[in-house]
Design an enzyme around this catalytic site. Structure first.
Site, PDB file in Angstrom:
ATOM      1  N   LYS A  16       0.848  -1.211   0.000  1.00  0.00           N
ATOM      2  CA  LYS A  16       0.000   0.000   0.000  1.00  0.00           C
ATOM      3  C   LYS A  16       0.869   1.241   0.000  1.00  0.00           C
ATOM      4  CE  LYS A  16       1.090   1.198   4.314  1.00  0.00           C
ATOM      5  NZ  LYS A  16       1.826   2.367   4.697  1.00  0.00           N
ATOM      6  N   ASP A 146      -2.685  -2.036   9.775  1.00  0.00           N
ATOM      7  CA  ASP A 146      -2.770  -2.005   8.308  1.00  0.00           C
ATOM      8  C   ASP A 146      -3.400  -3.262   7.713  1.00  0.00           C
ATOM      9  OD1 ASP A 146      -1.706   0.471   7.709  1.00  0.00           O
ATOM     10  OD2 ASP A 146       0.321  -0.264   7.315  1.00  0.00           O
TER      11      ASP A 146
HETATM   12  C1  LIG Z   1       2.369   3.935   9.448  1.00  0.00           C
HETATM   13  C2  LIG Z   1       1.406   3.006   8.756  1.00  0.00           C
HETATM   14  C3  LIG Z   1       0.533   3.839   7.801  1.00  0.00           C
HETATM   15  O1  LIG Z   1      -0.328   3.019   7.062  1.00  0.00           O
HETATM   16  O2  LIG Z   1       1.994   1.965   8.000  1.00  0.00           O
HETATM   17  P1  LIG Z   1       3.542   1.592   7.660  1.00  0.00           P
HETATM   18  O3  LIG Z   1       4.091   2.788   7.013  1.00  0.00           O
HETATM   19  O4  LIG Z   1       4.220   1.235   8.939  1.00  0.00           O
HETATM   20  O5  LIG Z   1       3.472   0.421   6.713  1.00  0.00           O
HETATM   21  C4  LIG Z   1       0.505   2.301   9.797  1.00  0.00           C
HETATM   22  O6  LIG Z   1      -0.163   3.206  10.594  1.00  0.00           O
HETATM   23  C5  LIG Z   1       1.253   1.315  10.654  1.00  0.00           C
HETATM   24  O7  LIG Z   1       0.488   0.168  10.710  1.00  0.00           O
HETATM   25  P2  LIG Z   1       1.106  -1.229  11.221  1.00  0.00           P
HETATM   26  O8  LIG Z   1       2.467  -1.413  10.638  1.00  0.00           O
HETATM   27  O9  LIG Z   1       0.063  -2.273  10.977  1.00  0.00           O
HETATM   28  O10 LIG Z   1       1.304  -0.885  12.722  1.00  0.00           O
HETATM   29  P3  LIG Z   1       0.902  -1.700  14.057  1.00  0.00           P
HETATM   30  O11 LIG Z   1       1.577  -3.027  13.990  1.00  0.00           O
HETATM   31  O12 LIG Z   1      -0.557  -1.644  14.293  1.00  0.00           O
HETATM   32  O13 LIG Z   1       1.610  -0.794  15.135  1.00  0.00           O
HETATM   33  C6  LIG Z   1       3.016  -0.756  15.264  1.00  0.00           C
HETATM   34  C7  LIG Z   1       3.376   0.439  16.106  1.00  0.00           C
HETATM   35  O14 LIG Z   1       3.248   1.642  15.309  1.00  0.00           O
HETATM   36  C8  LIG Z   1       2.722   2.699  16.089  1.00  0.00           C
HETATM   37  N1  LIG Z   1       1.413   3.095  15.574  1.00  0.00           N
HETATM   38  C9  LIG Z   1       0.784   2.373  14.610  1.00  0.00           C
HETATM   39  C10 LIG Z   1      -0.435   2.772  14.109  1.00  0.00           C
HETATM   40  C11 LIG Z   1      -1.016   3.947  14.653  1.00  0.00           C
HETATM   41  N2  LIG Z   1      -2.213   4.378  14.226  1.00  0.00           N
HETATM   42  N3  LIG Z   1      -0.386   4.652  15.605  1.00  0.00           N
HETATM   43  C12 LIG Z   1       0.829   4.248  16.059  1.00  0.00           C
HETATM   44  O15 LIG Z   1       1.401   4.917  16.915  1.00  0.00           O
HETATM   45  C13 LIG Z   1       2.632   2.180  17.521  1.00  0.00           C
HETATM   46  O16 LIG Z   1       3.867   2.477  18.125  1.00  0.00           O
HETATM   47  C14 LIG Z   1       2.508   0.668  17.313  1.00  0.00           C
HETATM   48  O17 LIG Z   1       2.954  -0.073  18.418  1.00  0.00           O
END
Ligand SMILES: C[C@@](CO)(OP(=O)(O)O)[C@H](O)COP(=O)(O)OP(=O)(O)OC[C@H]1O[C@@H](n2ccc(N)nc2=O)[C@H](O)[C@@H]1O
Ligand SMILES: Nc1ncnc2c1ncn2[C@@H]1O[C@H](COP(=O)(O)OP(=O)(O)O)[C@@H](O)[C@H]1O
Length: 321
Positions: A16, A146
């Site tokens: 994504k 995600d």
């Molecule tokens: C930032 C995003 C944007 O789409 O994706 P990535 O860039 O990592 O793929 C997401 O919010 C990442 O989602 P995901 O990778 O599933 O995160 P999770 O396992 O739920 O959370 C991992 C950690 O990221 C932080 N976290 C995640 C989601 C959120 N809304 N707030 C947070 O602060 C928290 O520290 C959490 O403990």
């Protein structure tokens, strides 16, 4: 008596990009409130689940050597969570999971989430479960913010911690070049860096989602280019300053906009069309500002069973005595 062993199931799940990522304050549970527009990309991982006497997990492809092979692997956690949900013993899973990665690891493109979503869809088919998408999405949300989107695919507006989805109705395709970095960035570290930057100053904040939704329904990449925004970009660049050069190089190579994908460090460059994306990719790959580049388009569907004709390892049904 003969027991029929179901054939392996292969599922493809997308990466994504967040076209718009507004991050609110940290909540009491440590997560941040988000308002984000997801688009699923044609960069995909494939997961094959099969019945096995001994449980097992194997990962090959992009970044495979950095993916955990133990019970912390998101695909394995997904298998355990689904087993528990349907009353199977998660400690005695007679399942083998084979992951073929193309999505960069810790790249801000939801690669682990794609593998978890693919595993859920694969096991629903392998175990012949009667489960609706909403029920499966509920299991997915317990594993990662995600993962519901990796199941959903297409376009969606995500709120809450990103797991609450509303479909966005646009069928327009957009073309991207993705610059992959040599090393990943940890998502919690990037959120923590944003909190730190916000305590010390006022890093830029994206506007509302409405103009972005309008640009998606117009299908005009030049309109969308002006509106792409990611609150995590300042934090990712703060942790990895070299990304500034990468972002500049993509635009210099002819992209109409560049942004950090999610928590980074992958950079996503929007191009006017597919031909332009191929030209930008060729030029960017020669500049030395990233490990490698990929051309991708979106939206594409969420985690889907790949037909047996397409499967790299079609296996006929086996019969065990
Ligand atoms: C930032 C995003 C944007 O789409 O994706 P990535 O860039 O990592 O793929 C997401 O919010 C990442 O989602 P995901 O990778 O599933 O995160 P999770 O396992 O739920 O959370 C991992 C950690 O990221 C932080 N976290 C995640 C989601 C959120 N809304 N707030 C947070 O602060 C928290 O520290 C959490 O403990
Ligand atoms: N199947 C998996 N694929 C990739 N990473 C995984 C997987 N399972 C667990 N992980 C761990 O999750 C972390 C985040 O990976 P990933 O989902 O690729 O990144 P991001 O959250 O930036 O989109 C990695 O550092 C890795 O250690």
């Amino acid at each position: 008596m003969l027991a029929v062993v179901p054939p392996p199931v292969t599922v493809r799940a997308p990466a994504k990009v967040n076209l718009h990522l507004a991050v609110g304050d940290a909540r009491d549970d440590g997560y941040h409130e988000l308002a984000t527009i997801f688009q699923a990309l044609s960069l995909t991982d494939e997961v094959t689940v099969s019945v096995a006497d001994e449980p097992g997990l194997d990962v090959t492809g992009e970044g495979a050597d950095t993916v955990p092979l133990d019970s912390s692997n998101l695909a394995w956690r997904a298998a355990r969570a689904l087993a528990e949900h349907v009353g199977r013993d998660p400690d005695h899973l007679k399942v083998r999971i084979d992951i073929r990665k193309s999505i960069p690891v810790a790249g801000g493109m939801a690669g682990g989430s794609a593998d978890a979503a693919a595993t859920l869809v694969g096991l629903v088919n392998l175990w012949r479960l009667e489960m609706g998408r909403d029920e499966l999405s509920g299991v997915a949300a317990t594993l990662g913010s995600d993962i519901p989107f990796s199941l959903h695919g297409g376009y969606a507006l995500g709120t809450g911690r990103g797991e609450r989805l509303v479909p966005v109705l646009s069928r327009h395709t957009f073309h991207w070049v993705i610059a992959l970095a040599s090393r990943g960035l940890s998502t919690p570290d990037v959120f923590a860096e944003l909190d730190r930057l916000r305590r010390e100053g006022s890093p830029p904040r994206v506007g509302g989602v409405e103009p972005v939704l309008e640009a998606l329904s117009s299908g005009d990449p030049l309109q969308l280019a002006l509106l792409l925004g990611n609150d995590l970009q300042a934090a990712a660049v703060s942790l990895r300053p070299a990304l500034r050069r990468t972002l500049r190089a993509g635009v210099n190579a002819g992209a109409v906009a560049g942004m950090i994908s999610g928590s980074g460090p992958s950079c996503a460059f929007l191009c006017t069309d597919g031909d332009s994306a191929v030209r930008v990719a060729a030029e960017l790959s020669g500049v030395g500002v990233c490990r490698t580049v990929r051309v991708a388009h979106g939206p594409v569907p969420g985690a889907r069973v790949v037909s047996s004709e397409d499967s790299p390892r079609p296996t006929p049904p086996q019969v065990h005595a």
